[in-house]
Scaffold this motif. Structure first.
Motif, PDB file in Angstrom:
ATOM      1  N   PRO A 121       1.286  -7.762   1.698  1.00 22.17           N
ATOM      2  CA  PRO A 121       1.071  -7.448   0.280  1.00 22.17           C
ATOM      3  C   PRO A 121      -0.254  -6.738   0.009  1.00 22.17           C
ATOM      4  CG  PRO A 121       1.939  -9.672   0.533  1.00 22.17           C
ATOM      5  CD  PRO A 121       1.609  -9.187   1.913  1.00 22.17           C
ATOM      6  N   ALA A 153      -0.620  -3.075  -1.729  1.00 21.04           N
ATOM      7  CA  ALA A 153      -1.410  -2.946  -2.956  1.00 21.04           C
ATOM      8  C   ALA A 153      -2.516  -1.905  -2.787  1.00 21.04           C
ATOM      9  CB  ALA A 153      -2.005  -4.306  -3.334  1.00 21.04           C
ATOM     10  N   GLN A 212      -1.046   1.585  -2.825  1.00 19.54           N
ATOM     11  CA  GLN A 212      -0.664   1.995  -4.186  1.00 19.54           C
ATOM     12  C   GLN A 212      -1.892   2.365  -5.003  1.00 19.54           C
ATOM     13  OE1 GLN A 212       2.193   2.699  -3.987  1.00 19.54           O
ATOM     14  NE2 GLN A 212       3.725   1.074  -4.064  1.00 19.54           N
ATOM     15  N   ARG A 264       5.566  -5.267 -14.193  1.00 20.64           N
ATOM     16  CA  ARG A 264       4.261  -5.911 -14.022  1.00 20.64           C
ATOM     17  C   ARG A 264       4.100  -7.111 -14.938  1.00 20.64           C
ATOM     18  NH1 ARG A 264      -0.707  -5.884 -15.949  1.00 20.64           N
ATOM     19  NH2 ARG A 264      -0.156  -4.540 -17.702  1.00 20.64           N
ATOM     20  N   ASP A 281      10.577  -4.599  -3.235  1.00 23.70           N
ATOM     21  CA  ASP A 281       9.128  -4.603  -3.422  1.00 23.70           C
ATOM     22  C   ASP A 281       8.709  -4.835  -4.872  1.00 23.70           C
ATOM     23  OD1 ASP A 281       8.711  -4.071  -0.759  1.00 23.70           O
ATOM     24  OD2 ASP A 281       8.332  -1.941  -1.016  1.00 23.70           O
ATOM     25  N   PRO A 310       7.866  -6.376  -8.379  1.00 19.59           N
ATOM     26  CA  PRO A 310       7.489  -7.749  -8.740  1.00 19.59           C
ATOM     27  C   PRO A 310       8.416  -8.318  -9.810  1.00 19.59           C
ATOM     28  CG  PRO A 310       6.029  -6.204  -9.827  1.00 19.59           C
ATOM     29  CD  PRO A 310       6.939  -5.376  -8.951  1.00 19.59           C
ATOM     30  N   GLY A 322       7.517   1.387  -8.423  1.00 22.02           N
ATOM     31  CA  GLY A 322       6.854   0.389  -7.581  1.00 22.02           C
ATOM     32  C   GLY A 322       5.352   0.554  -7.562  1.00 22.02           C
ATOM     33  N   CYS A 323       4.893   1.793  -7.502  1.00 20.93           N
ATOM     34  CA  CYS A 323       3.451   2.040  -7.483  1.00 20.93           C
ATOM     35  C   CYS A 323       2.795   1.555  -8.772  1.00 20.93           C
ATOM     36  CB  CYS A 323       3.197   3.533  -7.273  1.00 20.93           C
ATOM     37  SG  CYS A 323       1.456   3.981  -7.219  1.00 20.93           S
ATOM     38  N   THR A 328       2.763  -2.435  -9.067  1.00 21.40           N
ATOM     39  CA  THR A 328       2.041  -3.244  -8.080  1.00 21.40           C
ATOM     40  C   THR A 328       0.715  -3.707  -8.658  1.00 21.40           C
ATOM     41  OG1 THR A 328       3.033  -2.034  -6.249  1.00 21.40           O
ATOM     42  CG2 THR A 328       1.027  -3.262  -5.771  1.00 21.40           C
ATOM     43  N   ASP A 385       4.158 -13.538   0.760  1.00 21.56           N
ATOM     44  CA  ASP A 385       4.065 -12.988  -0.592  1.00 21.56           C
ATOM     45  C   ASP A 385       4.107 -14.111  -1.617  1.00 21.56           C
ATOM     46  OD1 ASP A 385       4.321 -11.664  -2.975  1.00 21.56           O
ATOM     47  OD2 ASP A 385       5.734 -10.190  -2.219  1.00 21.56           O
ATOM     48  N   ARG A 396       3.979 -13.657  -5.014  1.00 19.96           N
ATOM     49  CA  ARG A 396       4.069 -13.034  -6.328  1.00 19.96           C
ATOM     50  C   ARG A 396       4.825 -13.862  -7.352  1.00 19.96           C
ATOM     51  NH1 ARG A 396       5.817  -6.999  -4.974  1.00 19.96           N
ATOM     52  NH2 ARG A 396       6.828  -8.061  -3.254  1.00 19.96           N
TER      53      ARG A 396
END
Length: 535
Positions: A167, A171, A174, A202, A287, A289, A452-453, A456, A526, A528
């Motif tokens: 992770p 991160a 990203q 997010r 991937d 969240p 995804g970017c 993150t 992970d 998250r």
């Protein structure tokens, strides 16, 4: 046309791609984890240090094409300088090796990318972060590697996937990419969609629905292709097989099921949709969240992709749900439980009665989350029924003004279908109707990459010392104070408060008191779950 650079959390050995770069040294030793990508007769010796391959360098070159294949083709890249390169030159030396490797990959002709993909996909780890000269300098490496990859993608027209396991690694990558606007060749309307969905993810407001189109990129059949495959095994004569085209799909499935028999049908589904390599889209979705996933697919590829980055999904209704743990609902059954598969007209009719509780889960998501639909055209009878029921519920007397329940990412424009569903979902087309399906599917992957970017969390590497070079002065001060908290935590966690703090530190990139990273990645754990709290 320029290619694209993806950053994705996945297991590189299980990602569907055309070419893989594998790190090695001058003795052609690789870590044991790469064994499954290599022909068995290529391994000369094995010890605790890894596998020594039955190959040799012909000169000072740093890239060697491994025999075997064809998919994926393995390329061995020398990333270990053996002390021959000065410390200040180690990173440029690694980057030069990456350029050389990608140039060699581009010279190999590929007539048709794997599974009909629009562009050839080349996958690589963060080279040099295991045995190589970038160990402990991962932040600096990523900041300099990603532009090198982008240059190669533009020059050769390749799509390149930078595959990361931890992770904190993802991160950090990203963060680097968010600072470079040139990473995504997307029109402004799609960028706006990505920004909206990324923010929803997010904040813990997004759920994902994955349809058959997602798994088609992994080589699995769509509904129509599955019926063709079953027809080929059924023994029906040519006249009856031709007549299947005139039947509704569920009725054609019913006839084929009758001809094959339940035992043969279930055995075929279990074999055809069993564990396999997953596509880039599976990894990009896993991937995100998000806490809740739903699929009508029988295969296990979403949960495999999630598991490879430390996100163990509870598969409903077969596993028992646990509070706080992410889950995946198999709405139409699971190949691992072939008796559960919904395929024929009778099974669809029975779905409304016997599986009302499963439909109720999707009802709940449509009422309480924003559902991202990927790989589906919303033509499934069950989805239509569920959407109608939700629409009826929210239009009750006294109900607040209706909001759209989700976003459908469609490959191509279909104005009539978009208009039909406009009260329920926002339909976003990747391209115009004249674009090839393969190119539209690739653009969808690029959009998922941007979502995804943007979704993150920006702090996932804060306590990972390998990424200290990415931190500003204020962040370094905060990291030092949190590191002191980590040192003061007891080795053995005995209270829920301590466990919560330990989980927070892991989410901030802690390596849990000095544990060494795996080759090329931090430990793929992970945490998250805690980020899913709305607001």
């Amino acid at each position: 046309m320029a290619g694209h650079v993806f950053a994705v959390g996945a297991d590189l050995r299980r990602l569907v791609c055309d070419d893989v770069l594998v790190p090695t040294d001058r003795s052609l030793r690789v870590t044991a984890g790469w064994r499954e990508l290599l022909p068995e007769d290529l391994v000369a010796t094995e010890d605790d240090g890894g596998l020594c391959l039955r190959l040799g360098w012909s000169g000072p070159e740093r890239v060697l094409r491994a025999p075997g294949g064809p998919s994926p083709q393995v390329w061995l890249v020398d990333t270990v300088d053996d002390g021959l390169v000065d410390d200040g030159d180690a990173l440029p030396w690694l980057l030069d090796g990456t350029r050389e490797a990608l140039d060699a990959v581009a010279r190999r002709p590929v007539e048709r990318p794997v599974n009909g993909r629009a562009r050839r996909l080349v996958a690589l780890p963060a080279l040099g972060t295991g045995w190589g000269g970038a160990a402990g300098q991962r932040g600096t490496l990523l900041a300099r590697l990603i532009p090198v990859l982008r240059e190669a993608a533009e020059r050769h027209g390749l799509d390149i996937a930078l595959v990361l396991r931890g992770p904190s690694d993802l991160a950090a990558a990203q963060r680097v990419r968010r600072g470079e606007d040139a990473n995504w060749a997307l029109p402004d309307p799609l960028r706006a969609v990505a920004a909206d969905l990324g923010e929803r993810a997010r904040r813990g407001q997004l759920a994902v629905f994955a349809g058959a189109g997602v798994s088609a990129a992994a080589g699995l059949p769509t509904w129509e292709q599955l019926l063709d495959e079953l027809a080929g095994r059924s023994g029906l004569d040519a006249g009856l097989r031709a007549g299947l085209d005139g039947l509704p799909a569920q009725d054609a499935a019913a006839l084929l099921a009758r001809e094959l028999g339940a035992e043969r049908l279930q055995a075929y589904v279990q074999e055809r949709f069993g564990p396999a390599r997953y596509a880039l889209a599976h990894a990009l979705l896993a991937d995100l969240p998000v806490q809740e996933y739903v699929t009508t697919n029988y295969d296990p590829l979403v949960e495999l992709a999630a598991g490879d980055i430390g996100r163990e999904l509870t598969v409903l209704p077969f596993d028992e749900a646990e509070p706080g743990r992410p889950w995946l609902l198999k709405l139409h059954g699971d190949a691992a439980h072939p008796e559960s598969v919904v395929l024929t007209r009778e099974e669809y009719l029975a779905f409304g009665d016997s599986r009302a509780a499963l439909a109720g889960v999707l009802h709940s998501l449509l009422l309480t989350r924003h559902v991202l639909f990927v790989g589906t055209s919303l033509q499934d009878d069950d989805l239509i029924r569920i959407a109608h029921q939700v629409r009826t519920a929210v239009q009750a007397p006294g109900a607040a003004p209706r909001r759209r329940s989700g976003t459908v990412l469609a490959l191509r424009e279909d104005p009539a279908r978009a208009r039909l569903w406009e009260r329920d979902v926002h339909t976003v087309a990747m391209t115009s109707a004249g674009t090839s399906p393969a190119e539209a599917a690739r653009l969808l992957e690029v959009l998922l990459d941007l979502i995804g970017c943007l979704s993150t969390p920006p702090t996932g590497y804060l306590l990972d010392p390998a990424y200290r070079g990415l931190l500003g002065e204020e962040e370094r001060t905060l990291a030092d104070r949190l590191a002191a908290v980590e040192r003061d935590l007891p080795e053995r966690v005995t209270t829920s408060a301590t466990a919560e703090v330990a989980a927070l530190l892991r989410r901030l990139g802690s390596r849990t008191r000095g544990r060494s990273p795996a080759d090329g990645a931090t430990q793929p754990r992970d945490d998250r779950v805690q980020e899913q709290r709305p607001g």
